[in-house]
Design an enzyme around this catalytic site. Structure first.
Site, PDB file in Angstrom:
ATOM      1  N   LYS A 272       0.825  -1.208   0.000  1.00 41.58           N
ATOM      2  CA  LYS A 272       0.000   0.000   0.000  1.00 41.58           C
ATOM      3  C   LYS A 272       0.861   1.260   0.000  1.00 41.58           C
ATOM      4  O   LYS A 272       0.556   2.247  -0.682  1.00 41.58           O
ATOM      5  CB  LYS A 272      -0.932   0.010   1.216  1.00 41.58           C
ATOM      6  CG  LYS A 272      -1.836   1.243   1.321  1.00 41.58           C
ATOM      7  CD  LYS A 272      -2.735   1.396   0.108  1.00 41.58           C
ATOM      8  CE  LYS A 272      -3.591   2.659   0.151  1.00 41.58           C
ATOM      9  NZ  LYS A 272      -4.594   2.660   1.202  1.00 41.58           N
TER      10      LYS A 272
ATOM     11  N   LYS B 109       0.854  11.731   5.105  1.00 39.59           N
ATOM     12  CA  LYS B 109       1.214  10.693   6.067  1.00 39.59           C
ATOM     13  C   LYS B 109       1.721   9.446   5.355  1.00 39.59           C
ATOM     14  O   LYS B 109       2.740   8.857   5.735  1.00 39.59           O
ATOM     15  CB  LYS B 109      -0.007  10.366   6.929  1.00 39.59           C
ATOM     16  CG  LYS B 109       0.250   9.329   8.014  1.00 39.59           C
ATOM     17  CD  LYS B 109      -0.239   7.936   7.637  1.00 39.59           C
ATOM     18  CE  LYS B 109      -1.737   7.878   7.507  1.00 39.59           C
ATOM     19  NZ  LYS B 109      -2.199   6.491   7.249  1.00 39.59           N
TER      20      LYS B 109
END
Length: 295
Positions: A171, A240
């Site tokens: 991811k 992030k």
């Protein structure tokens, strides 16, 4: 397992997943810190519980959709402290978390007979609501097999990429590329505009040629060139993910000079886009689209 499913975290993704599970016949219990989210869950026919540990205790499979790895870890630790793991459980963590945290939690829960799968997703709120997400799955094959009915209700594509932490790595690599593609696609369209070719016309060529990507095929037509900038994913969350990808690169000893530059360009200081604004704003092509973001 009776496949009673809990969902902890009812944001844009978690709420959509909870609804998809309910539509597929599962008994769903959920928790979120926001009273408004809890109210929406009750209206949808989802059982609301007052604490995460209560959701864990009540369910066989628990889906986590939380902002940070620290939230995932604290939720599991709170459940353990409360004695909520009183029967075999499988945790499916759909958060964009950290491989080291997932490996640690998987080992800890495995020792006492429970499963933990790192299962970050792609597809956005629309994919969550329609049960058509893509899942990048890490974890032991035993727990993957047992969780399959729940995973199939959430996703149209489930890719088991390896042991614990592998899903998280996949991811972060994916989202690092998304961050890069956002900037390169916007820059290419700005060049087209500056040279006299409308961005929409340039995009039609790009999407039939080798320069295409999910950003050019889906994001730019739907949320950038329309001026809506409402994909449902914030710039702060993307920052992030970029930070986590670069931390993973440093820990792995992998130089990533292009990604380092992308991170600088994505910063609030450089882009002028606040953390709580939609990440599509980084793709602005012309002043005409920027004007639509006021207010």
């Amino acid at each position: 397992m009776t496949q009673s499913v809990g969902v902890i975290g009812l944001g844009a993704m978690g709420m959509g997943m909870a609804r998809s599970l309910l539509a597929n016949g599962f008994s769903v219990t959920a928790f979120d810190l926001a009273p408004r989210a809890m109210a929406r869950a009750k209206e949808a026919g989802i059982t609301a519980h007052g604490a995460p540990a209560g959701v864990i205790e009540a369910c066989d499979v628990i889906v986590l959709s939380l902002p940070l790895a620290s939230h995932v870890e604290s939720t599991i630790e709170a459940g353990l402290a409360a004695g909520a793991f009183n029967s075999p459980k499988i945790i499916i963590d759909t958060s964009t978390s950290e491989a080291a945290v997932s490996r640690r939690l998987a080992a800890k829960l495995s020792e006492i007979g429970h499963g933990f799968l790192d299962a970050p997703v792609s597809g956005g709120p629309q994919g969550a609501a329609s049960g058509s997400l893509s899942v990048m799955l890490g974890g032991d094959a035993q727990w993957v097999a047992q969780a399959k009915p729940v995973l199939d209700a959430l996703a149209s594509k489930v890719i088991h990429v390896g042991p614990s932490g592998a899903g998280n790595i996949a991811k972060l690599v994916n989202n690092m590329l998304v961050a890069c593609h956002m900037l390169t696609t916007a820059e290419g369209l700005r060049l087209a505009e500056a040279s006299g070719l409308p961005a929409r016309d340039a995009l039609s060529v790009i999407n039939s040629a080798t320069g295409r990507s999910a950003l050019s095929e889906v994001h730019f037509p739907n949320w950038v060139l329309t001026g809506s900038f409402d994909s449902g994913f914030s710039a702060g969350l993307m920052r992030k993910d970029v930070r986590l990808a670069l931390e993973l690169a440093r820990d792995s000893g992998c130089p990533m000079p292009v990604s380092e530059l992308v991170a600088k360009l994505w910063s609030e200081e450089s882009s002028g886009i606040a953390d709580d604004q939609d990440f599509m704003l980084l793709g602005r092509v012309a002043a005409g689209t920027e004007e639509k973001t006021d207010g």
